[in-house]
Design an enzyme around this catalytic site. Structure first.
Site, mmCIF file in Angstrom:
data_model
loop_
_atom_site.group_PDB
_atom_site.id
_atom_site.type_symbol
_atom_site.label_atom_id
_atom_site.label_comp_id
_atom_site.label_asym_id
_atom_site.label_seq_id
_atom_site.Cartn_x
_atom_site.Cartn_y
_atom_site.Cartn_z
ATOM 1 C CG ASP A 298 -1.582 -11.521 -0.458
ATOM 2 O OD1 ASP A 298 -1.626 -11.549 -1.685
ATOM 3 O OD2 ASP A 298 -2.556 -11.707 0.273
ATOM 4 C CE LYS A 467 -8.486 -28.340 19.095
ATOM 5 N NZ LYS A 467 -8.484 -26.925 19.374
#
Length: 498
Positions: A298, A467
């Site tokens: 992974d 944001k």
């Protein structure tokens, strides 16, 4: 009855058994056999050549065994040193009272409180949580993005439902109150560890090659020894002389220098990898890595660290929006933005305030060995740790450890990197203390934005900071500051920003 809340370590092999294994490998046994034959030859004819050769073979086996044992012990002791680090404490509610206990002492049924930056101490079920509570399951599932958690069961599969958090994962944001349901080896992480330890240990490629080589060499040596022994007897040579001659032929086919050469080569390679911050637990693993053609792994937390860095910033310049480089590995540690630009200063203010990531207090100060008492200077003041560390490959490293969402951590690192003195205008804590938060709308995957309302204590006015995804922010903007003036934001300028 539940035992300590920790994973059961694998059984440890005593050091003397490990040392004996180093002396009794496939190739070592071949050399031991050669040494034994030399001593037999010496006992028969008294030749010092046989005695010296036998001693040399014994010395080679013992010295290379010690060499290999010491190198493997160093790697193992380094790995064990990680276990001696201070154990985290957990805030626990027991019998109606709240207390902090070491994480290994919690049991099923305990009520625990988890804050942003905490490791999940056991498998827990969420009872109450903040709207922005998330867990980072990268260590367990490899998911790069933090997963939102709630007190509602949403799936029959424990790994899919949102009201369970698992031992060994991290809470980067939010807080929760939860009940412990499993500890130690009974946790999901514990079962994964048990499966990993139950796998059969296979021989390394170099072990297989050496084993095959020993069989070939042994076969050739025995064949030639028996052949010349029979020929020697056939031509009338005395039995004792024929036996000594046979022993000499067999020993001559033993490559006594090969074991030392292999050990030295693997050790040197391990040291080179250590210089590149790669820990080799077993010398034979070095050659195994060289024989590997495909690695299945992974990404997040294994090949990458799930750490983000700001590489570029976009803000209003003299005539238009400009894109400038920030110090990162992508730019070779160089920065091109202008810190005197008003828009850039406002950008840093938003990055510090519209942000819930923080730096851990433990990384800002020097502590004594107990991990709780701060070291003091000669005047009795705590000794701070500088924000910036050493320069690696032209890029600054940071001593302070950020806690929170990876992107928000990147933002506060950028802001703090511009701080030259404690509590100056770019110090994150200083900015936040002078702009106390009044209201927040946490980020979520549906809105894709986050809003904070802060009060500017110097003017008494409130400021709204936002944001999020560029398209969501630009949809709500009608004007921008360019060249120090507020101008209308047209569609083309918005496209250029994206």
């Amino acid at each position: 009855t539940h035992g300590m809340n920790m994973l059961t370590p694998p059984k440890q092999t005593p050091a003397w058994i490990k040392f004996l294994k180093e002396l009794s490998g496939f190739f070592s046994l071949l050399l031991w056999g050669g040494a034994l034959l030399c001593f037999v030859g010496y006992s028969i004819d008294g030749s010092e050549d046989h005695l010296f050769l036998g001693i040399v073979l014994v010395v080679v086996v013992v010295v290379t065994g010690i060499f290999s044992f010491v190198q493997n012990s160093k790697s193992e002791s380094l790995m064990n040193s990680f276990k001696s680090m201070l154990l985290p404490k957990v805030k626990v509610l027991r019998d109606g009272t709240t207390d902090e206990v070491i994480s290994t002492r919690i049991v099923p049924g305990d009520i625990v409180f988890v804050e942003a930056g905490d490791l999940i101490p056991a498998d827990i079920r969420v009872l109450e949580c903040s709207d922005n509570f998330q867990v980072d399951n990268a260590a367990l599932t490899g998911e790069s993005e933090p997963q939102k958690r709630s007190s509602v069961c949403t799936h029959d599969d424990p790994l899919e439902t949102t009201n369970l958090c698992f031992f060994g994962t991290l809470a980067p944001e939010g807080s929760c109150k939860a009940i412990v349901i499993e500890t130690g080896d009974r946790t999901v992480m514990g079962r994964v560890a048990a499966l990993a330890m139950s796998t059969k240990k296979e021989q390394t490629p170099i072990n297989k090659e050496i084993h095959h080589f020993i069989l070939v060499i042994s076969g050739i040596a025995l064949f030639l020894g028996v052949l010349f022994f029979l020929l020697s007897i056939g031509i009338g040579t005395p039995f004792i002389e024929s036996l000594v001659f046979t022993i000499g032929i067999i020993v001559a086919n033993v490559p006594e220098g090969l074991l030392a050469t292999v050990t030295v080569c693997l050790t040197l390679t391990a040291k080179r990898m250590h210089a590149k911050k790669v820990l080799v637990k077993n010398l034979e693993g070095v050659e195994t890595l060289g024989s590997t053609s495909c690695i299945c792994s992974d990404k997040t937390g294994t090949l990458t660290m799930n750490v983000m860095t700001v590489a570029q910033v976009v803000y209003g310049g003299l005539n238009a929006f400009i894109t400038e480089d920030a110090p990162s590995s992508f730019t070779g540690g160089k920065k091109t933005y202008d810190t005197t630009n008003l828009c850039f200063q406002k950008l840093l203010r938003c990055a510090a305030l519209c942000n819930v990531a923080t730096f851990t207090e433990g990384s800002k100060w020097k502590y004594k060995d107990d991990g709780e008492t701060k070291e003091l200077d000669e005047f009795g003041n705590p000794i701070p740790i500088p924000f910036k560390g050493v320069v690696a490959q032209g890029v600054d490293t940071y001593n302070w450890k950020p806690v929170g969402n990876a992107s928000e951590c990147a933002m506060i690192k950028l802001v703090q990197s511009e701080s030259s003195t404690p509590r100056d205008e770019y110090d994150v804590d200083s900015i936040r203390s002078s702009h106390p938060v009044k209201y927040t709308i946490p980020f979520n995957s549906k809105n894709k934005y986050q809003v904070h309302v802060h009060e500017d204590t110097s003017s008494g006015r409130h400021v709204v900071l936002m944001k999020g995804a560029p398209e969501r922010i630009l949809d709500r903007c009608t004007h921008a500051v360019i060249g120090g003036m507020i101008v209308e934001l047209d569609e083309n300028e918005g496209i250029n920003i994206i």
